[in-house]
Design a protein around this motif. Structure first.
Motif, PDB file in Angstrom:
ATOM      1  N   MET A   1       2.415   1.639  -3.473  1.00  0.00           N
ATOM      2  CA  MET A   1       1.444   2.144  -4.428  1.00  0.00           C
ATOM      3  C   MET A   1       1.115   3.611  -4.159  1.00  0.00           C
ATOM      4  SD  MET A   1       0.944  -0.116  -6.632  1.00  0.00           S
ATOM      5  CE  MET A   1      -0.412   0.676  -7.432  1.00  0.00           C
ATOM      6  N   LEU A   2       1.016   3.937  -2.856  1.00  0.00           N
ATOM      7  CA  LEU A   2       0.747   5.326  -2.498  1.00  0.00           C
ATOM      8  C   LEU A   2       1.899   6.230  -2.947  1.00  0.00           C
ATOM      9  CD1 LEU A   2      -1.149   7.339  -1.109  1.00  0.00           C
ATOM     10  CD2 LEU A   2       0.022   6.825   1.049  1.00  0.00           C
TER      11      LEU A   2
ATOM     12  N   LEU B   1       3.467  10.043  -9.323  1.00  0.00           N
ATOM     13  CA  LEU B   1       2.796  10.341 -10.595  1.00  0.00           C
ATOM     14  C   LEU B   1       2.019  11.645 -10.503  1.00  0.00           C
ATOM     15  CD1 LEU B   1       1.522   6.788 -11.608  1.00  0.00           C
ATOM     16  CD2 LEU B   1       3.432   8.068 -12.593  1.00  0.00           C
ATOM     17  N   LEU B   2       1.370  11.852  -9.342  1.00  0.00           N
ATOM     18  CA  LEU B   2       0.635  13.101  -9.163  1.00  0.00           C
ATOM     19  C   LEU B   2       1.587  14.292  -9.175  1.00  0.00           C
ATOM     20  CD1 LEU B   2      -2.083  14.458  -8.623  1.00  0.00           C
ATOM     21  CD2 LEU B   2      -1.682  14.144  -6.165  1.00  0.00           C
TER      22      LEU B   2
ATOM     23  N   THR C   1       0.843  -1.210   0.000  1.00  0.00           N
ATOM     24  CA  THR C   1       0.000   0.000   0.000  1.00  0.00           C
ATOM     25  C   THR C   1       0.867   1.244   0.000  1.00  0.00           C
ATOM     26  OG1 THR C   1      -1.755  -1.172   1.187  1.00  0.00           O
ATOM     27  CG2 THR C   1      -1.818   1.246   1.210  1.00  0.00           C
TER      28      THR C   1
ATOM     29  N   VAL D   1       3.960   5.574  -5.404  1.00  0.00           N
ATOM     30  CA  VAL D   1       3.912   5.687  -6.858  1.00  0.00           C
ATOM     31  C   VAL D   1       2.848   6.692  -7.287  1.00  0.00           C
ATOM     32  CG1 VAL D   1       3.380   4.454  -8.981  1.00  0.00           C
ATOM     33  CG2 VAL D   1       4.827   3.382  -7.246  1.00  0.00           C
ATOM     34  N   ALA D   2       1.676   6.629  -6.623  1.00  0.00           N
ATOM     35  CA  ALA D   2       0.587   7.547  -6.958  1.00  0.00           C
ATOM     36  C   ALA D   2       0.983   8.995  -6.684  1.00  0.00           C
ATOM     37  CB  ALA D   2      -0.669   7.177  -6.178  1.00  0.00           C
ATOM     38  N   VAL D   3       1.628   9.172  -5.505  1.00  0.00           N
ATOM     39  CA  VAL D   3       2.073  10.537  -5.158  1.00  0.00           C
ATOM     40  C   VAL D   3       3.117  11.029  -6.172  1.00  0.00           C
ATOM     41  CG1 VAL D   3       3.300  11.931  -3.450  1.00  0.00           C
ATOM     42  CG2 VAL D   3       1.515  10.325  -2.725  1.00  0.00           C
TER      43      VAL D   3
END
Length: 633
Positions: A23-24, A30-31, A20, A26-28
């Motif tokens: 993934m978080l 990408l954002l 988690t 990676v998301a941050v």
């Protein structure tokens, strides 16, 4: 085996948490990249992408200037601009050119000639996104049909433009010239910035000579367009600077009268104001309608003009080179007096011919029985050829050349008249170069009466006569009278280049003028019938130029000769004698005797200019009623 020994719940929870977090992260990440990219686009590179966006939405369009108008000396409009609606295509925006042209042919009346002209322009070099005209002068019905089908025709527009129009058509064609579509050669030499959006340029005459003044300066506008490239609104505009208006010395009343007096006969008339050099009339007949050339003349119409035996496209007033014949005798008289070759009252015996050597070739006088004893006054008044044969031989070709050069023969001395030719003032050097032959005494004999190799234009004859009218003061011919605008005339009009003619005895001017008065008013003057009833005193000289040479014993009979082989009729003159106001030269091709055919035309022009244009029919009737004169010279 117990369930607990197989499944480790805590380990699975820790693995899930790690995944988690990854993934978080990676998301941050990408954002963050997205936000960074958005920052780059919206902030860092804002101006760049705004410009690219505006290029799709906003276009810079050139706004061509309005061409300057042309007026005559009295403010009568000679060249104007009128609105014309035409269908145009922007090739870069047309999806399928062949299909679009086929569709337009269904909606409009488009000739094969229009299509050929459009395809030719399509192949020529041009500016990007330049509109190419297909059909001019659309009717209201055609405009309506195009509006209904507008959505089916991307890249097709109905354009309104100001097109040159000449209200007097044929009357002013040779004097003003005309404008036409910019061609490939002109596109390479003009200023591409100042002519952006302009489709027309001066081709000939005043329109070409003063192109820079008449054209003006280009403007521009930013316009917003939709996805189809159609203009939605104007965002910003820099207005163009219109061309300057010009006022000419030309008088359209005198110009019209000149055409009427020629009455369809091939010929030319030039009228000059001797005080300024201003060209009051510049007529060449037959002519053509200059409006035919503005938007593009048709192939058939142009072929008819080009191939016509009467040469309507040829400007006889400026480019016609004719033997000046006896009209050159006043200038020869000045040369003979000033060079000391002959005295004012010295006489020469005229038996009707002249011989260089006893028993040699006879150079005939027009009067077969001769004039008897002749002095200078009588020689000019009665146009005695033998007298001028004799003085020409006495002077010699070099002296003749020197003096006639001072009168403008063999030169183009016009200040702003494009297309004027220089004629031919022959010399021994010229003959060796042109004919690989020496100069013979007989050449000098012929030159004495304006025949042989010598050629002059009607403009040159009028200019040389104006020098006599002005007692040697040069006023080089010009059309421009004033610039109706902010530009000073001195910045536009070319500078004068000729020096005045200075004589050893200035009174010789008056003496030669007296001989020209005798031509018109003397008891035996060759053109005395043209002066009957005149309220003023005029001076003139007739001339009859041979088109072909007669044999030694042949006689000229106009009735037995083909019309185009008959003699040319010439006349030069000025009036009134005291303080001259107008100088005129006339040539009527194959018209016969200068005294009978051309002198009445000059008289009619004098009357109109000096006494008013109230009864123009009287002038035309006077010219038509010219009776046969006593002299062919």
């Amino acid at each position: 085996m117990p369930w607990g020994e197989i499944k480790d719940t805590a380990a699975e929870r820790r693995m899930f948490q790690r995944r988690t977090l990854v993934m978080l992260g990676v998301a941050v990440l990408l954002l963050g990249v997205l936000i960074g990219r958005m920052y780059q686009l919206q902030v860092t590179e804002h101006d760049t992408y705004r410009t690219l966006s505006d290029k799709n939405r906003v276009q810079v369009q050139s706004v061509p200037p309005t061409r300057g108008l042309i007026y005559d000396r009295n403010g009568v409009l000679l060249a104007e601009n009128r609105p014309v609606f035409s269908v145009t295509l922007v090739p870069e925006r047309v999806a399928g050119m062949d299909a679009t042209l086929e569709k337009l042919q269904q909606l409009l009346s488009i000739s094969e000639e229009d299509l050929d002209r459009f395809r030719r322009r399509l192949r020529e070099p041009r500016r990007p996104y330049q509109e190419l005209p297909l059909r001019y002068d659309l009717t209201e019905g055609e405009i309506a049909r195009l509006a209904v089908h507008r959505h089916e025709l991307p890249g097709v527009e109905v354009a309104a433009e100001l097109v040159r129009y000449y209200p007097h058509g044929e009357l002013t064609a040779h004097a003003l010239g005309y404008v036409g579509r910019i061609n490939r050669q002109e596109l390479q030499r003009i200023d591409p910035v100042n002519y952006a959006g302009s489709n027309y340029i001066g081709k000939t005459g005043i329109e070409a000579f003063y192109e820079e003044v008449l054209h003006g300066k280009v403007g521009y506008q930013h316009v917003e367009t939709n996805a189809r490239g159609r203009t939605l609104r104007v965002l910003e505009r820099q207005n163009p600077v219109p061309g300057e208006d010009l006022q000419l010395h030309l008088d359209i009343r005198l110009q019209q009268l000149a055409h009427e007096l020629l009455d369809g006969r091939r010929g030319a008339i030039v009228a000059i104001d001797p005080n300024t050099g201003g060209l009051l009339a510049l007529a060449s007949v037959p002519g053509f309608d200059a409006n035919l050339f503005v938007t593009g003349i048709g192939v058939q119409a142009y072929r008819e003009l080009r191939d016509s035996h009467d040469k309507p496209l040829f400007n006889r007033a400026l480019g016609g080179q004719y033997p000046p014949a006896s009209t050159v005798k006043p200038m020869m008289a000045i040369a003979a007096l000033d060079s000391g070759v002959i005295g004012r009252h010295e006489t020469i015996w005229d038996p009707g011919y002249f011989q260089l050597t006893k028993g040699g070739h006879r150079y005939r006088d027009w009067k077969r029985g001769g004039h008897g004893w002749v002095d200078l006054i009588k020689a000019v008044a009665e146009s005695c050829d033998t007298y001028f044969y004799d003085v020409a031989v006495r002077m010699g070709v070099d002296v003749i050349h020197e003096y006639l050069d001072q009168f403008g023969f063999g030169r183009n001395d016009a200040l702003d008249v494009r297309g004027a030719r220089s004629g031919l003032l022959p010399s021994p050097d010229w003959k060796r170069g042109a004919h690989s032959q020496p100069w013979y005494p007989g050449d000098t004999v012929n030159m004495g009466i304006g025949q042989g190799f010598m050629l002059a234009t009607p403009l040159q004859l009028a200019t040389a006569t104006a020098v006599i009218a002005n007692d040697g003061v040069w006023r080089q011919p010009r059309l421009l009278k004033d610039v109706v605008g902010d530009t000073p005339l001195d910045e536009v009009l070319p500078k004068a280049t000729r020096d005045n003619v200075i004589l050893k005895n200035p009174d010789d001017w008056n003496f030669v003028t007296k001989s020209m008065i005798e031509v018109m008013h003397g008891r035996r003057g060759s053109a005395r019938r043209a002066s009957v009833g005149a309220s003023y005193t005029m001076a003139g000289k007739s001339g009859t130029a041979q088109v072909f040479s007669l044999g030694q014993d042949e006689e000229y009979n106009a009735e037995e000769i083909e019309e185009r082989l008959r003699d040319h009729a010439l006349f030069v003159g000025f009036a009134p004698v005291v303080d001259p106001q107008i100088v005129v030269s006339v040539i009527i091709e194959n018209g016969g005797g200068g005294s009978s055919a051309a002198a009445p035309v000059v008289r009619a022009l004098f009357d109109a200019w000096l006494e008013g244009f109230a009864d123009e029919e009287t002038g035309a009737e006077l010219a038509a009623a010219g009776s046969a004169g006593e002299s062919s010279g």
